[in-house]
Scaffold this active site. Structure first.
Site, PDB file in Angstrom:
ATOM      1  N   ARG A  35      34.395   4.535  -5.829  1.00 45.63           N
ATOM      2  CA  ARG A  35      35.185   3.509  -5.138  1.00 45.63           C
ATOM      3  C   ARG A  35      34.329   2.285  -4.794  1.00 45.63           C
ATOM      4  NH1 ARG A  35      39.171   7.315  -1.427  1.00 45.63           N
ATOM      5  NH2 ARG A  35      40.979   7.121  -2.795  1.00 45.63           N
ATOM      6  N   LYS A 200      45.530  16.771   1.596  1.00 39.70           N
ATOM      7  CA  LYS A 200      46.449  15.972   2.438  1.00 39.70           C
ATOM      8  C   LYS A 200      47.853  16.530   2.247  1.00 39.70           C
ATOM      9  CE  LYS A 200      43.546  11.875   2.388  1.00 39.70           C
ATOM     10  NZ  LYS A 200      43.331  10.537   1.809  1.00 39.70           N
ATOM     11  N   GLY A 356      40.230   9.722  -4.438  1.00 41.85           N
ATOM     12  CA  GLY A 356      38.792   9.678  -4.179  1.00 41.85           C
ATOM     13  C   GLY A 356      38.120  10.991  -4.539  1.00 41.85           C
ATOM     14  N   GLY A 380      46.977   9.064  -2.952  1.00 37.40           N
ATOM     15  CA  GLY A 380      48.290   8.892  -2.321  1.00 37.40           C
ATOM     16  C   GLY A 380      48.962   7.604  -2.795  1.00 37.40           C
TER      17      GLY A 380
HETATM   18  N1  LIG Z   1      42.804  25.530  -1.108  1.00 39.05           N
HETATM   19  C1  LIG Z   1      42.177  24.569  -0.458  1.00 39.05           C
HETATM   20  N2  LIG Z   1      41.871  24.717   0.849  1.00 39.05           N
HETATM   21  C2  LIG Z   1      41.223  23.723   1.513  1.00 39.05           C
HETATM   22  N3  LIG Z   1      40.848  22.546   0.979  1.00 39.05           N
HETATM   23  C3  LIG Z   1      41.135  22.361  -0.311  1.00 39.05           C
HETATM   24  C4  LIG Z   1      41.812  23.338  -1.084  1.00 39.05           C
HETATM   25  N4  LIG Z   1      41.957  22.841  -2.327  1.00 39.05           N
HETATM   26  C5  LIG Z   1      41.396  21.627  -2.349  1.00 39.05           C
HETATM   27  N5  LIG Z   1      40.891  21.320  -1.137  1.00 39.05           N
HETATM   28  C6  LIG Z   1      40.166  20.095  -0.732  1.00 39.05           C
HETATM   29  O1  LIG Z   1      40.965  18.956  -0.972  1.00 39.05           O
HETATM   30  C7  LIG Z   1      40.114  17.835  -0.851  1.00 39.05           C
HETATM   31  C8  LIG Z   1      40.672  16.636  -1.588  1.00 39.05           C
HETATM   32  O2  LIG Z   1      42.011  16.393  -1.174  1.00 39.05           O
HETATM   33  P1  LIG Z   1      42.716  14.953  -1.113  1.00 39.05           P
HETATM   34  O3  LIG Z   1      44.153  15.223  -0.911  1.00 39.05           O
HETATM   35  O4  LIG Z   1      42.017  14.086  -0.109  1.00 39.05           O
HETATM   36  O5  LIG Z   1      42.465  14.381  -2.586  1.00 39.05           O
HETATM   37  P2  LIG Z   1      42.032  12.933  -3.093  1.00 39.05           P
HETATM   38  O6  LIG Z   1      41.781  13.039  -4.541  1.00 39.05           O
HETATM   39  O7  LIG Z   1      40.876  12.411  -2.276  1.00 39.05           O
HETATM   40  O8  LIG Z   1      43.274  12.037  -2.831  1.00 39.05           O
HETATM   41  P3  LIG Z   1      43.388  10.753  -1.867  1.00 39.05           P
HETATM   42  O9  LIG Z   1      42.676   9.667  -2.596  1.00 39.05           O
HETATM   43  O10 LIG Z   1      44.850  10.546  -1.694  1.00 39.05           O
HETATM   44  O11 LIG Z   1      42.702  11.117  -0.591  1.00 39.05           O
HETATM   45  C9  LIG Z   1      38.769  18.293  -1.383  1.00 39.05           C
HETATM   46  O12 LIG Z   1      37.772  17.962  -0.443  1.00 39.05           O
HETATM   47  C10 LIG Z   1      38.914  19.834  -1.541  1.00 39.05           C
HETATM   48  O13 LIG Z   1      37.853  20.563  -0.993  1.00 39.05           O
HETATM   49  O1  LIG Z   2      41.496   8.478   0.224  1.00 34.44           O
HETATM   50  C1  LIG Z   2      42.515   7.799   0.104  1.00 34.44           C
HETATM   51  O2  LIG Z   2      43.519   8.176  -0.525  1.00 34.44           O
HETATM   52  C2  LIG Z   2      42.518   6.400   0.674  1.00 34.44           C
HETATM   53  O3  LIG Z   2      41.249   5.964   1.046  1.00 34.44           O
HETATM   54  C3  LIG Z   2      43.504   6.328   1.829  1.00 34.44           C
HETATM   55  O4  LIG Z   2      43.103   7.178   2.877  1.00 34.44           O
HETATM   56  P1  LIG Z   2      44.207   7.751   3.903  1.00 34.44           P
HETATM   57  O5  LIG Z   2      45.036   8.754   3.151  1.00 34.44           O
HETATM   58  O6  LIG Z   2      43.399   8.368   5.010  1.00 34.44           O
HETATM   59  O7  LIG Z   2      45.032   6.576   4.365  1.00 34.44           O
END
Ligand SMILES: Nc1ncnc2c1ncn2[C@@H]1O[C@H](COP(=O)(O)OP(=O)(O)OP(=O)(O)O)[C@@H](O)[C@H]1O
Ligand SMILES: O=C(O)[C@H](O)COP(=O)(O)O
Length: 401
Positions: A35, A200, A356, A380
């Site tokens: 990022r 999330k 991310g 998201g």
């Molecule tokens: N079964 C699980 N239990 C707990 N944590 C989990 C599990 N599966 C995945 N994760 C965690 O989910 C996290 C990533 O989730 P997240 O929803 O933030 O994805 P993202 O790609 O960063 O999307 P965004 O950019 O929207 O934040 C990772 O740190 C991973 O360890």
């Molecule tokens: O990790 C993401 O998806 C963005 O940085 C937005 O973060 P947020 O879901 O905490 O608003």
């Protein structure tokens, strides 16, 4: 809505840039700088043009007050290295340090403000409660550039309200991301699969509603899956879970049967006793999670099933790791999903990985960005775009103020 050129000559102007610098950290070590890299072209272009660039961003989800572990301080050095120029760091966002830092900028200089979310006004849900903070942010600058694609789905002060207070433009990153994602919304080649995982849970379970009108298959992994298993009446032990979404998941499963959209859930799960790399693990059927354990990855039979479900797809969007991939015993599901994406990309499918941690996961597991159609900085944000929702951070740039 204009690009940077719509701001005219920016030499000597203070330009506030909203970037998404929400990078994964291990302590203070950046584990994936994707990022930061993605934010560099816009910041560089402005600095080259002689602007006094004020970068603002968030890290994690602090609750409206400073917390050391969410400081952006670890990001300054990497940003400076990638820009090839010094970056001044303000230890607050709109306070004395921010004002003094901005005052000291010369043409072409760059500063980074401390985490926006250390201020309750950044994320307040009620519009009026963001006003004072948005005013203070806007007062630091003469113009605003929205370049944080990962946050354009958030109606927050630095994403939305500031754009009503300053001459504003869309940064190149947001424009590029939208161009790619548009290809997934305008008549995508089918079969079209969306893979959802990550942590999330509440946010992302909510997007399924609209995705069911768009995608042919929804593959569910990561922290998402346990709310579905709970909706089917299974024991989920200590797994991640959103109690408020159980009814919605039950409804999705029912609607999927009626409409022919396929919701694919794991058949096996790798469980740990604790959220730690050296915890005791067991692989169990998805309906047999021990009450005292937590599901931390999809199991091998599920990984095979998901690879099979992707094999004939022509369009795939993937957000959210299949498991807690940062810990080796729980990384295999994500690795195999990434491999399945790579394989189908090689067969000509359009594949996009967004988020991310999702982008960090594929890179950490040894894949190259070039093996996928596109790696998006937004998780998201991309999902909400694919749902067809209006994204506040984009909509506000097109409105008359
Ligand atoms: N079964 C699980 N239990 C707990 N944590 C989990 C599990 N599966 C995945 N994760 C965690 O989910 C996290 C990533 O989730 P997240 O929803 O933030 O994805 P993202 O790609 O960063 O999307 P965004 O950019 O929207 O934040 C990772 O740190 C991973 O360890
Ligand atoms: O990790 C993401 O998806 C963005 O940085 C937005 O973060 P947020 O879901 O905490 O608003």
């Amino acid at each position: 809505m204009g690009d940077l050129s719509s701001l005219g000559d920016v030499r000597g102007k203070r330009v506030l840039v909203r970037s998404d610098l929400n990078v994964p950290l291990d302590g203070t070590t950046i584990t994936d700088d994707g990022r930061i890299r993605a934010s560099v072209p816009t910041i560089s272009a402005l600095a080259e043009a002689g602007a006094r660039v004020i970068v603002c961003a968030h890290l994690g989800r602090p609750k409206g007050a400073p917390e050391d572990k969410y400081s952006l301080a670890p990001v300054v050095g990497r940003l400076s290295e990638l820009l090839g120029r010094p970056v001044a760091f303000a230890t607050d966002t709109v306070g004395e340090s921010a004002r003094a830092t901005v005052d000291s900028l010369e043409d072409g200089d760059v500063a980074l403000l401390e985490n926006l979310r250390f201020n309750a006004g950044e994320t307040a849900k009620v519009d009026e409660e963001r006003a004072e903070f948005a005013d203070a942010l806007a007062a630091l600058a003469d113009a605003y550039v929205s370049d944080g694609f990962g946050v354009v789905h958030r109606k927050q002060a630095s994403v939305y309200d500031v754009a009503t207070r300053l001459p504003s433009a869309m940064g190149g990153l947001v424009a590029t991301e939208v161009d790619v994602l548009k290809r997934l919304t305008v008549d995508p080649e089918r079969p079209y699969a969306v893979v959802l995982g990550g942590a999330k849970v509440a946010d992302k379970l909510a997007v399924i509603d609209n995705l069911m009108n768009t995608a042919d298959r929804l593959l569910i992994g990561g922290g998402m899956l346990f709310t579905f298993l709970a909706a089917q009446g299974h024991e989920i032990g200590k797994s991640l879970f959103d109690a408020d979404s159980v009814d919605a998941c039950r409804d999705y499963l029912r609607r999927a049967q009626e409409t022919g959209v396929e919701i694919v859930l794991p058949v096996d799960v790798i469980c740990g006793r604790e959220f730690s790399a050296d915890t005791e693990t067991v692989t169990v059927a998805a309906d047999a999670i021990p009450a005292d354990m937590m599901g931390l990855d999809i199991g091998p039979a599920s990984a095979q099933l998901y690879a099979d479900k992707l094999a004939d797809t022509r369009t795939v969007f993937w957000n959210g790791p299949m498991g807690a991939f940062e810990m080796a015993p729980f990384a295999e599901g994500t690795r195999r999903l990434a491999q399945a994406m790579v394989d189908v990309t090689a067969k000509g499918a359009l594949t996009v990985v967004g988020g991310g941690d999702s982008a960090a996961a594929v890179r950490q597991l040894g894949f190259e960005d070039s093996q996928f159609g596109h790696i998006s900085t937004g998780g998201g944000a991309s999902l909400e775009y694919l749902e067809g929702k209006e994204l506040p951070g984009i909509a506000i740039l097109t409105k008359e103020h």
